[in-house]
Design a protein around this motif. Structure first.
Motif, mmCIF file in Angstrom:
data_model
loop_
_atom_site.group_PDB
_atom_site.id
_atom_site.type_symbol
_atom_site.label_atom_id
_atom_site.label_comp_id
_atom_site.label_asym_id
_atom_site.label_seq_id
_atom_site.Cartn_x
_atom_site.Cartn_y
_atom_site.Cartn_z
ATOM 1 N N TYR A 131 0.821 -1.204 0.000
ATOM 2 C CA TYR A 131 0.000 0.000 0.000
ATOM 3 C C TYR A 131 0.861 1.262 0.000
ATOM 4 C CZ TYR A 131 -4.739 -1.862 0.354
ATOM 5 O OH TYR A 131 -5.942 -2.454 0.081
ATOM 6 N N SER A 132 1.969 1.238 0.722
ATOM 7 C CA SER A 132 2.859 2.405 0.734
ATOM 8 C C SER A 132 3.409 2.678 -0.652
ATOM 9 C CB SER A 132 4.004 2.182 1.727
ATOM 10 O OG SER A 132 3.520 2.124 3.056
ATOM 11 N N GLN A 133 3.751 1.613 -1.378
ATOM 12 C CA GLN A 133 4.270 1.789 -2.737
ATOM 13 C C GLN A 133 3.184 2.277 -3.676
ATOM 14 O OE1 GLN A 133 7.573 1.466 -3.752
ATOM 15 N NE2 GLN A 133 6.695 2.524 -5.530
ATOM 16 N N VAL A 134 1.980 1.740 -3.519
ATOM 17 C CA VAL A 134 0.856 2.196 -4.343
ATOM 18 C C VAL A 134 0.638 3.692 -4.152
ATOM 19 C CG1 VAL A 134 -1.649 2.050 -4.629
ATOM 20 C CG2 VAL A 134 -0.291 -0.045 -4.478
ATOM 21 N N ILE A 135 0.629 4.128 -2.902
ATOM 22 C CA ILE A 135 0.426 5.551 -2.606
ATOM 23 C C ILE A 135 1.559 6.388 -3.190
ATOM 24 C CG2 ILE A 135 0.346 7.256 -0.742
ATOM 25 C CD1 ILE A 135 -1.074 5.065 0.945
ATOM 26 N N ALA A 136 2.794 5.909 -3.042
ATOM 27 C CA ALA A 136 3.941 6.651 -3.575
ATOM 28 C C ALA A 136 3.854 6.769 -5.095
ATOM 29 C CB ALA A 136 5.244 5.962 -3.167
ATOM 30 N N ASP A 137 3.473 5.686 -5.764
ATOM 31 C CA ASP A 137 3.355 5.731 -7.223
ATOM 32 C C ASP A 137 2.239 6.674 -7.654
ATOM 33 O OD1 ASP A 137 5.469 4.088 -7.769
ATOM 34 O OD2 ASP A 137 4.274 2.309 -8.234
ATOM 35 N N LEU A 138 1.139 6.674 -6.914
ATOM 36 C CA LEU A 138 0.038 7.569 -7.271
ATOM 37 C C LEU A 138 0.425 9.029 -7.027
ATOM 38 C CD1 LEU A 138 -3.069 5.568 -5.989
ATOM 39 C CD2 LEU A 138 -2.302 5.889 -8.345
ATOM 40 N N GLU A 139 1.188 9.282 -5.997
ATOM 41 C CA GLU A 139 1.662 10.652 -5.769
ATOM 42 C C GLU A 139 2.600 11.085 -6.886
ATOM 43 O OE1 GLU A 139 3.351 10.446 -1.882
ATOM 44 O OE2 GLU A 139 1.420 10.770 -0.852
ATOM 45 N N MET A 140 3.471 10.176 -7.330
ATOM 46 C CA MET A 140 4.356 10.501 -8.448
ATOM 47 C C MET A 140 3.540 10.752 -9.709
ATOM 48 S SD MET A 140 7.398 11.057 -9.535
ATOM 49 C CE MET A 140 8.529 10.348 -8.327
ATOM 50 N N ALA A 141 2.547 9.904 -9.948
ATOM 51 C CA ALA A 141 1.684 10.095 -11.106
ATOM 52 C C ALA A 141 0.988 11.444 -11.055
ATOM 53 C CB ALA A 141 0.652 8.964 -11.172
ATOM 54 N N GLN A 142 0.499 11.793 -9.879
ATOM 55 C CA GLN A 142 -0.226 13.060 -9.715
ATOM 56 C C GLN A 142 0.678 14.246 -10.030
ATOM 57 O OE1 GLN A 142 -1.920 13.466 -5.826
ATOM 58 N NE2 GLN A 142 -3.397 15.013 -6.461
ATOM 59 N N SER A 143 1.951 14.138 -9.692
ATOM 60 C CA SER A 143 2.882 15.242 -9.941
ATOM 61 C C SER A 143 3.234 15.389 -11.418
ATOM 62 C CB SER A 143 4.168 15.035 -9.126
ATOM 63 O OG SER A 143 4.950 13.977 -9.645
#
Length: 438
Positions: A181-193
């Motif tokens: 879940y931490s990686q999923v959140i990190a990837d989504l934050e990167m995507a959002q940026s």
């Protein structure tokens, strides 16, 4: 969805052959992508191979009755009866390697595309989509093969392997649910940026956008029971698209890929073979007001005394994320945060698009009279009505009450007990054979 392949993309195919690793990478072809357009073709392939797992796990829940006379009965029988330990060889397989195949294409864009493509907004959009696709695949994997997220135990609960780079020597070992879940959140934050497109036209809306990433964040945080973060993501997504089909005005399916509600139309969540091998369960039919709920006659068709699905089974029903889900998630988040009046208002504003107008006064009286616990139960039931046959039910059961379910085949009853360990799938047998770490 429209795919254009102008290039032979070189690509490496993932398959299971090793003894120590469950993934090996075998080069195929000779053309190595170098340009933005070539890397777009790579990611298009990643989208294309994303599997139809939601269609398959629907049979594990309580929406369908398996047709014992259907051509596909042998494919679904052991799925329907939760026979995971020793299924018949004809049983359809749950996707596993296919998910990592999709992740591979995303990783190829993330690793090589970042270095080779000239800087531009289009490059950022492409990379953002790759991070989002990788996040979505890992999120679905952990919700198939990992335990449901529990903040108190997630650091010790076994999840799934993370595939974050293209490395022939990497040992793919399951990490904890918390790590996934931490990686999923990190990837989504990167995507959002990185993402800069809010909306793709129909036919290209299988691709991730700013709106889709926010909507996926909303789902992820809801599964984590992080209502504050979920509500922030929901409001962000609704700020970009809050359109809802009003069935009183237009009696059309809200889950079409061409719908104004569509946010991400990547998946075939209710395939044609599933549609042709099942009738609708009395349990699902029984939660609808068959007179005042406009969805009932739209979603289901009576056929020789039984009801069958009218809602899915064709390509036009590709649907991964849509606005109605966001509104229902918003009401859930508001209720869990103690804003019961706001939650009731959100739900009623949504329901006026689904019920006959003359019935709304009755609904308002009923909803406004509910306690907090009663409201959540009604909200989850309304979620079942709205999202029926869209691949949500099994995952909603996992994250909420994990009820007991009984399925009957050839006169024999099969039982999934409350909180049954089979609410979490076993890793596929071939994956276990090729990777003892599983």
């Amino acid at each position: 969805m429209k795919y254009t392949h102008r290039y032979i993309v070189a690509i490496l195919t993932l398959f299971m052959v090793g003894c120590d690793d469950y993934l090996d990478i075998q080069p195929e072809g000779k053309v190595i992508p170098e340009t933005l357009e070539e890397f777009r073709a790579v990611l298009t392939k990643g989208y294309d191979v994303f599997p139809k797992q939601k269609s398959r796990v629907t049979y594990r829940a309580d929406e369908l009755i398996l047709d014992e006379n259907s051509f596909d009965f042998p494919v679904y029988k052991d799925i329907y009866t939760w026979e995971d330990a020793n299924p018949d060889p004809q049983t359809g397989r749950y996707p596993y390697i296919q998910m990592y195949n999709s992740i591979f294409y995303a990783n190829h864009v993330i690793e090589d595309g970042a270095a080779k493509i000239a800087d531009s907004q289009e490059k950022n959009q492409l990379l953002g989509e790759a991070y989002a696709l990788r996040a979505y695949a890992h999120f679905d994997l952990v919700n198939l093969y990992g335990k449901p997220y529990n903040a108190a135990t997630s650091s010790g609960d076994r999840g799934v392997p993370l595939a974050l780079e293209i490395d022939l020597e990497q040992a793919f070992v399951p990490v904890s649910v918390e790590e996934v879940y931490s990686q999923v959140i990190a990837d989504l934050e990167m995507a959002q940026s990185l993402l800069n497109v809010s909306h793709y036209e129909s036919g290209l809306n299988y691709r991730f956008t700013k709106t889709a990433v926010l909507a996926l964040q909303a789902r992820v945080f809801t599964y984590m029971n992080n209502s504050e973060a979920a509500l922030q993501a929901i409001n962000g997504a609704l700020g970009l698209n809050n359109s809802v089909v009003n069935l009183n005005e237009t009696l059309t399916f809200p889950n079409l890929y061409t719908s104004v509600e569509s946010i991400l139309a990547l998946e075939d969540v209710f395939s044609s073979n599933l549609k042709n091998s099942a009738t609708i369960s009395s349990d699902l039919l029984g939660i609808y007001d068959q007179v005042s709920d406009l969805r009932f006659g739209l979603y289901f068709t009576e056929d020789d005394g039984e009801y069958i699905a009218a809602k899915g089974g064709e390509q036009e029903f590709k649907c991964s994320l849509r606005v109605s889900e966001l509104l229902l998630l918003k009401a859930e988040a508001e209720a869990k945060l103690g804003s019961l009046d706001a939650a009731k208002s959100t739900l009623l504003n949504f329901m006026q698009n689904r019920y006959e107008s003359d019935y709304m006064a009755t609904l308002e009286t009923t909803i406004n009279g509910l306690t907090a616990s009663e409201f959540l139960l009604e909200l989850y039931t309304e979620r079942r009505r709205e999202l029926a046959l869209e691949g949500h039910r099994w995952f909603d059961l996992r994250r909420t009450d994990q009820i007991a379910i009984t399925h009957t085949v050839n006169g024999e009853d099969f039982y999934l007990i409350e909180n049954d360990p089979r609410y979490t799938l076993r890793f596929p047998e071939d994956a276990i054979l090729n990777n003892p770490e599983l």
